[in-house]
Scaffold this motif. Structure first.
Motif, mmCIF file in Angstrom:
data_model
loop_
_atom_site.group_PDB
_atom_site.id
_atom_site.type_symbol
_atom_site.label_atom_id
_atom_site.label_comp_id
_atom_site.label_asym_id
_atom_site.label_seq_id
_atom_site.Cartn_x
_atom_site.Cartn_y
_atom_site.Cartn_z
ATOM 1 N N SER A 268 14.120 3.287 -8.089
ATOM 2 C CA SER A 268 13.758 1.764 -7.682
ATOM 3 C C SER A 268 14.998 1.077 -7.772
ATOM 4 N N ALA A 301 7.283 0.667 -13.295
ATOM 5 C CA ALA A 301 7.198 1.411 -12.216
ATOM 6 C C ALA A 301 5.921 2.192 -12.250
ATOM 7 N N VAL A 308 8.881 0.582 -6.314
ATOM 8 C CA VAL A 308 9.012 2.038 -6.168
ATOM 9 C C VAL A 308 9.615 2.241 -4.869
ATOM 10 N N ASP A 309 10.777 2.539 -4.840
ATOM 11 C CA ASP A 309 11.364 2.986 -3.470
ATOM 12 C C ASP A 309 10.974 4.595 -3.024
#
Length: 499
Positions: A268, A301, A308-309
């Protein structure tokens, strides 16, 4: 001497936030101010900048006694502060934020918009911000907003600049730009008070360091003369070599069970990068590291409260797609936040209502809530967690800190979780309540729950966890298992990761 704090104390109801703290800042010096949560750093900054008035001791500024009645008084005297949270106006343009309160005027006394835009563009270019300054500040990335705040603080003829975790929202490129600005301020004789938990930053740019713990001064001196391990031990309050070993043994069943939580490559930006670990039923996995290492962000997260990437989160073998708080709860993840008052309990509601909040949908039939079912659940958890209250109808805000924490845990357990995420579960509660909460965590793990535990208390983390995943700057830098789960190894891992 540019700025001196001599024996300053500050009291709040029931708390002595600062206890005879002394601190000095020389012209052109970059002085680190460090300590764990609750050490007194924020209170000291607020005393320096006129937010609080000291109850004892004295401030001296440029050789003269000083007393700033308001932050504006401090700013007018030349003391500017850049806070971790950008405190500008997101709906106003970048240029207006930069010149807020001191806008350039033409000979008729009217705002010279063209001049302001031109000067703002030139100033911010020196801070690596290349954007249309006529656009709203809120359209910029958080790192760019932080740079605008920094530029504004320096532009008011500052002689002292206080930076509170200035790199927490910055990308690596922006951090290097910030360091360049700091070196320029250093060369111009401007004193900088630098608050950060990132050890590599401290050793890279700071000349001196002052360490606070529990509101007291524990060390002040040159940065170069203090070893990293010693700095960490002074912050935490434990010396290397003290024999603190784990009192928790991992059962054989835990070692062979399938993970109830598996986190893989969790990223993230800019807070977390490639976080990977797993938790088995009945296991307590600690997240270690200094404040700002990414522990709370990892908890949030996983619990769906932080974006969250990339990466995956699996709960009991099922992947949690597009994580959100609702999906996490439905999957069996229960999260206890660090700040129970702001993010956990509802102080104006009763014990009963607080416990029932998360399970109301299950207690409803044809749109009607079953008071009988709720009363049974509340009675069960009040008894099991030994919550001391006059009755289930007593307001949670009237309970002690320890009992408030138990109410929050009761709410989480009532959801029937598979994984329990605990962020500082014993912070701000007395010794007796702390022991009860720690024993409760052990009981829950013994019943098969997977537990992730975050604690700034190294001894508590070591005693309570089967394994410890150590983080620094949002990255896993070590995993302690078995005989390695000791306070000494934990501090060594934290310190050595910054070298």
């Amino acid at each position: 001497m540019l700025l001196e704090v001599a024996g300053v104390s500050k009291n709040f109801p029931g708390v002595r936030a600062l206890d005879g703290v002394s601190f000095t800042l020389q012209p052109g010096e970059v002085h680190a101010l460090v300590g764990e949560n609750g050490a007194g750093k924020s209170t000291l900054i607020k005393v320096l900048t006129g937010v609080y008035q000291p109850d004892g001791g004295e401030l001296r500024y440029q050789g003269e006694p000083a007393r700033f009645a308001t932050p504006l008084d401090a700013q007018r005297a030349g003391i500017s502060t850049i806070y971790q949270e950008v405190n500008l106006v997101p709906l106003m343009s970048v240029a207006h934020n930069l010149f807020l309160g001191r806008e350039p005027r033409n000979r008729f006394g009217l705002l010279d918009e063209a001049r302001m835009v031109h000067e703002a563009t030139e100033v911010l270019a020196g801070y690596g911000v290349r954007a249309d300054v006529r656009h709203r500040l809120g359209t910029l990335a958080l790192g760019a907003q932080q740079m605008v705040a920094l530029a504004r603080a320096v532009m008011v003829d500052a002689k002292v600049v206080v930076m509170d975790e200035p790199t927490s929202s910055l990308e690596p490129r922006e951090v290097e730009t910030l360091f360049g600005v700091i070196r320029d301020l250093h060369a111009r004789g401007i004193g900088i008070v630098y608050v950060s938990h990132r050890l590599d930053e401290l050793y890279k740019i700071c000349d001196a360091v002052t360490i606070l713990r529990d509101g007291k001064l524990v060390h002040t001196g040159t940065m170069a003369g203090l070893e990293r391990r010693k700095l960490v031990s002074l912050m935490i309050g434990r010396e290397f070599g003290e024999d603190f070993t784990s009192f928790t043994e991992t059962p054989e069943s835990v070692l062979t069970g399938e993970p109830v939580l598996r986190v893989t490559g969790l990223t993230s930006r800019p807070r977390l990068r490639d976080i990977t670990f797993e938790v088995r039923p009945g296991e307590v996995v600690g997240l270690g590291g200094l404040l700002g290492a990414g522990r709370s962000e990892t908890i949030k997260a996983i619990g769906g409260a932080y974006p969250v990437d990339s990466g995956t989160i699996e709960v009991d073998g099922v992947t949690l797609t597009r994580p959100s708080t609702v999906r996490a709860v439905r999957a069996g993840v229960a999260t206890q936040p660090e700040d129970r008052k702001a993010e956990g309990i509802v102080a104006g509601l009763s014990v009963r209502d607080n416990i029932a909040l998360a399970i109301l949908p299950r207690m409803t039939r044809f749109g009607l809530v079953s008071d009988k079912k709720i009363d049974a659940v509340v009675a069960t958890y009040m008894s099991r967690l030994r919550i001391k209250a006059a009755s289930p109808d007593q307001l949670v805000g009237d309970l002690s800190g320890g009992n408030q924490q138990k109410v929050l845990l009761a709410r989480l357990l009532a959801t029937g979780p598979k994984v329990l995420l605990l962020d500082e579960p014993t912070r701000g509660i007395d010794v007796g309540a702390k022991a009860e909460v720690q024993a409760l965590i052990d009981e829950l793990a013994a019943e098969g729950l997977g537990v992730v535990l975050v604690s700034s208390d190294a001894e508590e983390l070591v005693e309570g966890a089967d394994r410890v995943v150590v983080l620094r700057d949002g990255v896993v830098v070590g995993v302690l298992t078995g005989d390695q789960v000791t306070t000494e190894d934990l501090m060594a891992t934290i310190a050595e990761a910054a070298e």
